[in-house]
Design an enzyme around this catalytic site. Sequence first.
Site, mmCIF file in Angstrom:
data_model
loop_
_atom_site.group_PDB
_atom_site.id
_atom_site.type_symbol
_atom_site.label_atom_id
_atom_site.label_comp_id
_atom_site.label_asym_id
_atom_site.label_seq_id
_atom_site.Cartn_x
_atom_site.Cartn_y
_atom_site.Cartn_z
ATOM 1 N N GLY A 11 -2.408 -1.255 0.873
ATOM 2 C CA GLY A 11 -1.257 -1.046 1.035
ATOM 3 C C GLY A 11 -0.104 -1.354 0.312
ATOM 4 N N GLY A 16 5.683 -5.947 4.052
ATOM 5 C CA GLY A 16 4.963 -6.480 2.456
ATOM 6 C C GLY A 16 3.492 -6.073 2.192
ATOM 7 C CE LYS A 17 3.440 -4.734 -4.221
ATOM 8 N NZ LYS A 17 4.747 -5.639 -4.477
ATOM 9 C CB VAL A 18 -2.024 -5.576 3.203
ATOM 10 C CG1 VAL A 18 -3.098 -6.222 3.489
ATOM 11 C CG2 VAL A 18 -0.618 -5.471 4.371
ATOM 12 C CE LYS A 33 2.086 -8.896 6.919
ATOM 13 N NZ LYS A 33 1.981 -8.061 8.928
ATOM 14 C CG ASP A 137 7.443 -0.823 14.302
ATOM 15 O OD1 ASP A 137 6.993 0.436 14.261
ATOM 16 O OD2 ASP A 137 6.976 -1.350 13.565
HETATM 17 N N1 PVB Z 1 -4.358 -2.761 6.456
HETATM 18 C C1 PVB Z 1 -4.436 -7.302 8.631
HETATM 19 N N2 PVB Z 1 -5.109 -6.820 7.695
HETATM 20 C C2 PVB Z 1 -4.947 -5.359 7.727
HETATM 21 N N3 PVB Z 1 -3.646 -4.570 7.183
HETATM 22 C C3 PVB Z 1 -3.976 -3.555 7.077
HETATM 23 C C4 PVB Z 1 -6.319 -3.690 6.990
HETATM 24 C C5 PVB Z 1 -5.782 -5.187 7.423
HETATM 25 N N4 PVB Z 1 -7.416 -4.998 7.088
HETATM 26 C C6 PVB Z 1 -6.419 -6.547 7.894
HETATM 27 N N5 PVB Z 1 -7.311 -2.626 6.596
HETATM 28 C C7 PVB Z 1 -7.404 -1.136 5.914
HETATM 29 C C8 PVB Z 1 -7.866 -1.412 4.868
HETATM 30 C C9 PVB Z 1 -8.460 0.461 4.094
HETATM 31 C C10 PVB Z 1 -7.852 1.099 4.763
HETATM 32 C C11 PVB Z 1 -6.737 1.112 5.212
HETATM 33 CL CL1 PVB Z 1 -5.423 2.498 5.887
HETATM 34 C C12 PVB Z 1 -6.546 -0.068 5.826
HETATM 35 C C13 PVB Z 1 -7.617 2.957 4.332
HETATM 36 O O1 PVB Z 1 -7.295 2.921 3.444
HETATM 37 O O2 PVB Z 1 -8.303 3.277 4.888
HETATM 38 N N6 PVB Z 1 -2.454 -2.721 7.012
HETATM 39 C C14 PVB Z 1 -2.323 -1.147 6.183
HETATM 40 C C15 PVB Z 1 -0.893 -1.043 4.760
HETATM 41 C C16 PVB Z 1 -0.872 -2.576 4.299
HETATM 42 C C17 PVB Z 1 -0.917 0.207 5.052
HETATM 43 C C18 PVB Z 1 -2.483 -0.283 7.563
HETATM 44 O O3 PVB Z 1 -1.763 -0.154 8.255
HETATM 45 C C19 PVB Z 1 -3.384 -7.916 7.236
HETATM 46 C C20 PVB Z 1 -3.260 -7.595 9.202
#
Ligand code: PVB
Length: 304
Positions: A11, A16-18, A33, A137
Amino acid sequence: MEKYEKMEKVGEGTYGKVYKARDKVTGQLVALKKTRLEIDEEGIPSTSLREVSLLQLLSNCLYIVRLLCVEYVTSKQGKSILYLVFEYLDTDLKKFIDTYRKSPNSRPLPSSIIKSFLYQLCKGITHCHSHGVIHRDLKPQNLLIDREKGILKVADLGLGRAFTIPMKSYTHEIVTLWYRAPEVLLGTTHYALGVDVWSIGCIFAEMARRQPLFPGDSEYQQLIHIFRLLGTPTEKTCPGVTSLRDWHVYPQWEPQSLADAVPHLDAQGVDLLSKMLKYDQADRISAKAALSHPYFDTLDKSQF
Ligand code: PVB
């Protein structure tokens, strides 16, 4: 970056994009990230450097997302890209709460999970605060969950110690106000640790309700949501409040029952919540003191 096999995009966060990826040698899942480097007047990518140094400072805590390494890449077009490589977690608290809210499986979050997650959140934030870092935040999307182990970790420390909170993310997505402390909404110039505790209180209530506590869609509406439940603050309940930059005259609401707003929370939970949602920052409980609140007496702390 050849070390990683890039998988799907997870997402877009505020910064930024992850992407999900796999370490080709160890098989470990990681989250990449991707950040475009914004160079400041001195030629230093300040926001990225701030995030990296904060994470390196704080990453030795189980309740803070772990930064594994940093990869600096120059694209064929000559653009600089910084990849922050993190441990991968399988969901965030927003999605986690959604799975309990959506039919046909609609049911309250187990009170033991709420208690455990709140404790881990307070542990993570106590760690930040003891290093002088204010997250600023906190929201369910920034709290990552390992479902299998029942672990919660704080992410998105990019704003810590920065001077302003952006109104829009880099993709122009509107930044949520729902977890923002009243003193921030009213334009305080003195940020304190208490802004994170306010956010923790809002997140605590949201786990119990499976709905946000104060879902405002503008700074004014956000304050109105807060005032309608907790009563309009006065100089008596919140010394100095009427001198803040954005203070106006508001309708006078009386405090309503907090217990009624969080139906599934027990008396100790409501007591802790009320201490997190104090108007006066001097009265608001600290994250560290929250860890010793009787609400957690029934939690098996040996696992932490
Ligand atoms: N999501 C670091 N990081 C992550 N940042 C986000 C992660 C994650 N893991 C390490 N994991 C997930 C995996 C699957 C889902 C979600 Cl929401 C999060 C799912 O689709 O159920 N960041 C996301 C944003 C990019 C939306 C959530 O804050 C990079 C810290």
